[in-house]
Design a protein around this motif. Structure first.
Motif, short mmCIF file in Angstrom:
data_model
loop_
_atom_site.label_atom_id
_atom_site.label_comp_id
_atom_site.label_asym_id
_atom_site.label_seq_id
_atom_site.Cartn_x
_atom_site.Cartn_y
_atom_site.Cartn_z
N TYR A 14 0.00 -3.15 -1.44
CA TYR A 14 -0.49 -4.51 -1.69
C TYR A 14 -0.09 -5.45 -0.55
O TYR A 14 -0.83 -6.38 -0.21
CB TYR A 14 0.07 -5.05 -3.00
CG TYR A 14 -0.72 -4.68 -4.22
CD1 TYR A 14 -2.10 -4.77 -4.24
CD2 TYR A 14 -0.08 -4.25 -5.38
CE1 TYR A 14 -2.83 -4.43 -5.37
CE2 TYR A 14 -0.80 -3.91 -6.53
CZ TYR A 14 -2.18 -4.00 -6.51
OH TYR A 14 -2.89 -3.68 -7.64
N LEU A 17 -2.59 -6.03 2.49
CA LEU A 17 -3.93 -6.57 2.31
C LEU A 17 -4.19 -7.87 3.08
O LEU A 17 -5.22 -8.01 3.74
CB LEU A 17 -4.20 -6.82 0.82
CG LEU A 17 -4.15 -5.58 -0.08
CD1 LEU A 17 -4.46 -5.98 -1.52
CD2 LEU A 17 -5.14 -4.53 0.39
N THR A 90 -8.67 -9.87 -11.69
CA THR A 90 -8.43 -9.22 -10.41
C THR A 90 -9.34 -9.80 -9.34
O THR A 90 -8.91 -10.10 -8.22
CB THR A 90 -8.70 -7.70 -10.52
OG1 THR A 90 -7.97 -7.17 -11.59
CG2 THR A 90 -8.31 -6.99 -9.24
N TYR A 176 -3.22 -14.11 -11.26
CA TYR A 176 -2.53 -12.81 -11.25
C TYR A 176 -1.66 -12.66 -12.49
O TYR A 176 -1.55 -11.57 -13.06
CB TYR A 176 -1.71 -12.67 -9.98
CG TYR A 176 -1.17 -11.27 -9.75
CD1 TYR A 176 -2.02 -10.17 -9.79
CD2 TYR A 176 0.17 -11.05 -9.50
CE1 TYR A 176 -1.55 -8.89 -9.58
CE2 TYR A 176 0.66 -9.78 -9.29
CZ TYR A 176 -0.20 -8.70 -9.32
OH TYR A 176 0.28 -7.44 -9.12
N GLY A 236 -5.84 -1.76 -1.85
CA GLY A 236 -5.80 -2.83 -2.83
C GLY A 236 -6.34 -2.48 -4.19
O GLY A 236 -5.80 -2.91 -5.21
N PRO A 240 -2.67 1.39 -5.30
CA PRO A 240 -1.62 0.77 -6.14
C PRO A 240 -1.79 0.98 -7.63
O PRO A 240 -0.82 1.39 -8.30
CB PRO A 240 -1.70 -0.71 -5.74
CG PRO A 240 -2.27 -0.72 -4.38
CD PRO A 240 -3.27 0.39 -4.38
N GLU A 263 6.30 -5.91 -1.98
CA GLU A 263 5.06 -6.45 -1.40
C GLU A 263 5.34 -7.67 -0.53
O GLU A 263 4.72 -7.85 0.53
CB GLU A 263 4.09 -6.83 -2.53
CG GLU A 263 2.85 -7.55 -2.07
CD GLU A 263 2.03 -8.07 -3.23
OE1 GLU A 263 1.09 -8.84 -2.97
OE2 GLU A 263 2.32 -7.73 -4.40
#
Length: 318
Positions: A14, A17, A90, A176, A236, A240, A263
């Motif tokens: 992550y 990204l 997401t 999130y 992504g 994960p 991360e």
């Protein structure tokens, strides 16, 4: 150790990204193209894995009931729609987070995204109508202080940051947090591969509605966008969730939260090395404080369990 490493590797994935997204923007690609290509790649990889599991289960000749449970033959459309809805945050998180990268440095954007840690505590407290305990309040205080340092706010002041970018980063943290809450409650009995596939299907559908996928027909996909989409989808949307599904059940959510915090330093390190953003010693101190804040509840829990076990052992001996 393999389960610990699985979660650690997933979290580090992550962290890659945001650097890839900044590079994609540098090539002239737009938000919808970046997120759309990422989710399209994740969609293809997720359903390919689900199909592989389905075919392998049948080939091994498992009992029909077990196969149906594994591959979710009896999922109703209501359950499918629930999973797709749970995947929508997401997409929203990606859109908000990636858009914030247009206005603020990568190192600041990832710190703002990490505010999901205390936002999740706040949402849980409100929904349960229960005040957080002292450890949680201390954790939030440490996270807040670490954020002020890691974001560079104490050094540069808020006036030097784009407020729209900051707002987008904070909204991505809220989104999130909602994803974490909803994803854990949506049809948990379904095999992780199929849950992930349906959730990413919902995310992809939402992005394609908001940003019609013209890149599928105008030739953009077959250029550099394909490379960025593959990298973002792999690190992504595919690796994960798969690694978390493998590791988290064996190490517990508390330890997963600690490892998941990796991360943050990965993203900031790449910001410094690859994007050449200035990251001061004071900011790295803030990163360490944020990591400490994430780890504190689990460390206190483990110490309490050891203390309780020690007292029980003493009582048994006496």
């Amino acid at each position: 150790m393999k389960y610990l490493f699985s979660v650690l590797l997933g979290a580090m994935s992550y962290g890659i990204l945001s650097t890839i997204v900044v590079k994609a923007y540098g090539q002239g690609f737009e938000l919808g193209e970046v997120v759309g290509s990422q989710l399209l790649t994740g969609f293809i990889l997720s359903w390919a894995l689900a199909l592989f599991i389905k075919l392998r289960s049948k080939r091994k000749g498992k009992p029909q009931a077990a196969v149906q449970n594994l591959i979710a033959h009896k999922l109703t459309w209501t359950q499918r729609l629930m999973l797709m809805a749970a995947g929508a945050p997401t997409a929203i998180t990606g859109l908000l987070y990636y858009q914030s990268l247009r206005y603020i440095p990568n190192s600041l954007a990832i710190v703002l995204l990490f505010q999901f840690t205390w936002i999740g505590v706040l949402i849980h407290a409100i929904s349960q109508r229960k005040r957080p305990n002292g450890i949680m309040l201390l954790t939030v205080a440490i996270l807040f202080g670490g954020t002020l340092l890691a974001a560079g706010i104490l050094e540069q002041g808020l006036s030097n940051f784009n407020l729209l970018g900051v707002a987008l980063g904070l909204l991505s943290a809220v989104s999130y947090s909602l994803f974490i809450i909803f994803s854990g409650k949506a049809v948990p009995s379904v095999h992780p591969a199929f849950r992930s596939a349906w959730m990413i299907s919902g995310a992809l559908l939402l992005v394609f509605i908001l940003f019609p996928p013209h890149f599928l027909f105008n030739g953009l996909l077959w250029g550099n966008l394909l490379l960025f989409g593959l990298l973002l989808g792999l690190f992504g949307a595919f690796i994960p969730p798969l690694l978390f599904a493998v590791g988290v059940p064996h190490i517990g959510e508390g330890m997963a939260a600690i490892l998941g915090a990796s991360e943050l330093p990965v993203a900031i390190l790449l910001s410094s090395v690859v994007l050449h953003e200035q990251v001061s010693i004071l900011q790295w101190t803030g990163v360490v404080l944020v990591l400490l804040g994430v780890a504190l509840p689990e460390l206190v829990k483990q110490l309490s369990l050891k203390s309780l076990a020690g007292r029980n052992g003493s009582n048994s001996a006496s």
